[in-house]
Design a protein around this motif. Structure first.
Motif, mmCIF file in Angstrom:
data_model
loop_
_atom_site.group_PDB
_atom_site.id
_atom_site.type_symbol
_atom_site.label_atom_id
_atom_site.label_comp_id
_atom_site.label_asym_id
_atom_site.label_seq_id
_atom_site.Cartn_x
_atom_site.Cartn_y
_atom_site.Cartn_z
ATOM 1 N N GLY A 1 48.632 43.514 37.254
ATOM 2 C CA GLY A 1 48.898 44.949 37.307
ATOM 3 C C GLY A 1 47.649 45.779 37.070
ATOM 4 O O GLY A 1 47.391 46.769 37.775
ATOM 5 N N TYR A 2 46.845 45.381 36.094
ATOM 6 C CA TYR A 2 45.597 46.098 35.821
ATOM 7 C C TYR A 2 44.659 46.042 37.017
ATOM 8 O O TYR A 2 44.040 47.050 37.393
ATOM 9 C CB TYR A 2 44.894 45.486 34.606
ATOM 10 N N SER A 3 44.530 44.855 37.597
ATOM 11 C CA SER A 3 43.626 44.706 38.738
ATOM 12 C C SER A 3 44.084 45.555 39.918
ATOM 13 O O SER A 3 43.267 46.215 40.582
ATOM 14 C CB SER A 3 43.555 43.234 39.150
ATOM 15 N N LEU A 4 45.391 45.562 40.175
ATOM 16 C CA LEU A 4 45.907 46.380 41.270
ATOM 17 C C LEU A 4 45.760 47.863 40.968
ATOM 18 O O LEU A 4 45.480 48.668 41.861
ATOM 19 C CB LEU A 4 47.373 46.033 41.536
ATOM 20 N N GLY A 5 45.937 48.247 39.688
ATOM 21 C CA GLY A 5 45.737 49.648 39.318
ATOM 22 C C GLY A 5 44.325 50.103 39.579
ATOM 23 O O GLY A 5 44.084 51.200 40.118
ATOM 24 N N SER A 6 43.355 49.267 39.220
ATOM 25 C CA SER A 6 41.959 49.593 39.486
ATOM 26 C C SER A 6 41.691 49.680 40.985
ATOM 27 O O SER A 6 40.987 50.579 41.461
ATOM 28 C CB SER A 6 41.055 48.530 38.845
ATOM 29 N N ALA A 7 42.281 48.730 41.740
ATOM 30 C CA ALA A 7 42.088 48.730 43.186
ATOM 31 C C ALA A 7 42.704 49.963 43.835
ATOM 32 O O ALA A 7 42.114 50.577 44.729
ATOM 33 C CB ALA A 7 42.690 47.460 43.782
#
Length: 484
Positions: A407-413
């Motif tokens: 979720g964090y990685s997708l949020g950053s992306a």
């Protein structure tokens, strides 16, 4: 062993658990403020330097479920010590004058430490009195979030005065201290535990997660090579589907998928995934906005170190929320607390979207984000562990942290994609309106998280209470109420 001695050991164990969780989170986040310094020092592009952060998240996501399963067995203490030793070796590789490739290897080894957070929760639930374990688990969850807020300004300060090697040297020092702390304080797992790692399942899960996080980190792939990106996305879905089927069939699953399908656990993980996207999105937006130079027509042009100080309200109010949450949890059901926390984070998005003309407003938005994230993170373990056996604490929370990492990685992306779409041709920085658009995306994400949490609250019923549920069903039985 006397009662007084047990209490003394408990007093020493709690700060040790929190310290180790804080250290591994802070060390894994060291890549964020050092990207520019790494690019300059090693003469590589910024995209290449970005991998000093991405590879730590990748290795952490892959290692977490494996460590969670090992932590459920009789060799939990050895697993904790071995993992910290790997992190220390990784820290040494980042400090030694070696080529850039070895720096990436070191950062990958440091990222493995992220899998220890769930093990710290397992130790707390097994070895602390029931009234203390819930509060300790909540704090462990919180410090695993605010560790970035602690590591960011410290790493930036060391990099500013001593260079990138000095900043990574700080990470080596604190992880060495954490290793000694664990060696002195970590108790052995209770007798009667057993854990077998499904290596084939671990490899399939690792492949799926690697592709997912790679696609999230390589945003340019979607714009320049869409067909390749779509092919990789399909491959990731297939791998994760194969992994799920294999986990359901094997007698030694890496993650108890049947337990994950429990409405409370599934709902909490959905809330964690969507909420994680939104939370990291706002953190990314605020730090990037603060460092944007005045020449862009907005922003504050803060240096890396000063921009790191903007995270102080996030860390402080996140810690305060973590301390308050166990008290609030006695009066409000866990899913309702998740919903309220998600709404607070949504308020932070609204504040950022409507008021960011001065630094005080930016600090206020960061403080609101920290309080909401701290409360959300502290409430999450209680929702999951209420229906999870003590022996499966590490495994259940490991899966939740994998969901959080994705979720964090997708949020950053998502933040990067929205801002890139708002960048005019030939310009280096996006338009100010792009930040407003990204903030509105975050509002939607937190609204979905709030509704998912409310739906979870409505679905809770007496039969999901471990004290009344049949023995033998995951999360149901007489031992489950301990520590929750």
């Amino acid at each position: 062993m006397s009662t007084a001695l047990k209490r003394s050991e408990a007093r020493l164990l709690v700060p040790a658990l929190i310290f180790i969780a804080l250290v591994v989170a802070a060390v894994a986040s060291l890549g964020t403020p050092l990207i520019t310094s790494v690019a300059t020092t090693f003469h590589v592009s910024l995209d290449s330097a970005q991998w000093t952060l991405t590879i730590a998240l990748l290795s952490g996501a892959v290692a977490t479920p494996v460590l969670g399963r090992l932590g459920a067995g009789p060799h939990r203490r050895a697993t904790i010590l071995a993992t910290l030793a790997i992190v220390v070796v990784g820290g040494a590789l980042t400090v030694l004058p070696l080529p850039f490739a070895w720096l990436l290897v070191g950062r990958a080894a440091q990222g493995v430490g992220l899998g220890l957070t769930a093990l710290m929760m397992g130790v707390a639930r097994d070895h602390l009195p029931a009234e203390r374990s819930a509060a300790t688990i909540a704090l462990i969850s919180v410090v695993s979030i605010i560790g970035a807020g602690v590591g960011y300004p410290l790493a930036a300060l060391f990099a500013e005065f001593g260079g990138v090697r000095a900043a990574y040297g700080l990470g080596l020092l604190v992880t060495a201290i954490a290793l000694v702390t664990a060696w002195r304080s970590m108790p052995a797992a209770p007798e009667g535990r057993s854990a077998h790692v499904n290596l084939a399942g671990a490899l399939v899960l690792a492949g799926g997660l690697l592709i997912v996080l790679f696609l999230a980190g390589e945003r340019s792939l979607w714009s320049r090579h869409l067909a390749v990106a779509v092919t990789l996305a399909v491959a990731a879905v297939l791998l994760l589907c194969v992994w799920t089927v294999s986990e359901l069939r094997t007698k030694t699953p890496l993650v108890d998928v049947r337990a994950v399908r429990h409405p409370a656990v599934a709902g909490a993980n959905i809330a964690m995934f969507v909420g994680g996207c939104g939370m990291y999105l706002l953190l990314t937006l605020i730090t990037r906005y603060a460092q944007t130079p005045h020449s862009a027509g907005y922003g504050f042009g803060l240096t890396t170190f000063v921009a790191g100080l903007v995270l102080i309200p996030f860390s402080v109010l996140g810690f305060v929320a973590g301390k308050l949450t166990p008290w609030v949890r006695e009066r409000i059901d866990g899913p309702l607390l998740l919903a309220g926390s998600a709404a607070i984070v949504g308020g932070g998005f609204v504040l950022f979207a409507t008021a960011r003309s001065n630094l005080a407003e930016l600090l206020a938005a960061m403080g609101v984000l920290g309080f909401g994230v701290g409360s959300f993170s502290a409430a999450m373990p209680g929702v999951i562990l209420a229906v999870t056996p003590k022996s499966e604490t590490s495994s259940a929370m490991s899966f939740n942290y994998v969901v959080r990492s994705v979720g964090y990685s997708l949020g950053s992306a998502i933040g990067g994609l929205v801002l890139a779409a708002g960048t005019a041709p030939g310009r280096l920085f996006p338009n100010d309106d792009a930040y407003t658009t990204a903030a509105l995306v975050g509002v939607v994400a937190m609204a979905i998280t709030t509704m998912a949490s409310l739906a979870l609250a409505r679905r809770r019923s007496p039969e999901t209470n471990p004290s009344t549920a049949p023995v033998g069903v995951p999360g149901r039985g007489r031992s489950n109420r301990t520590g929750t």
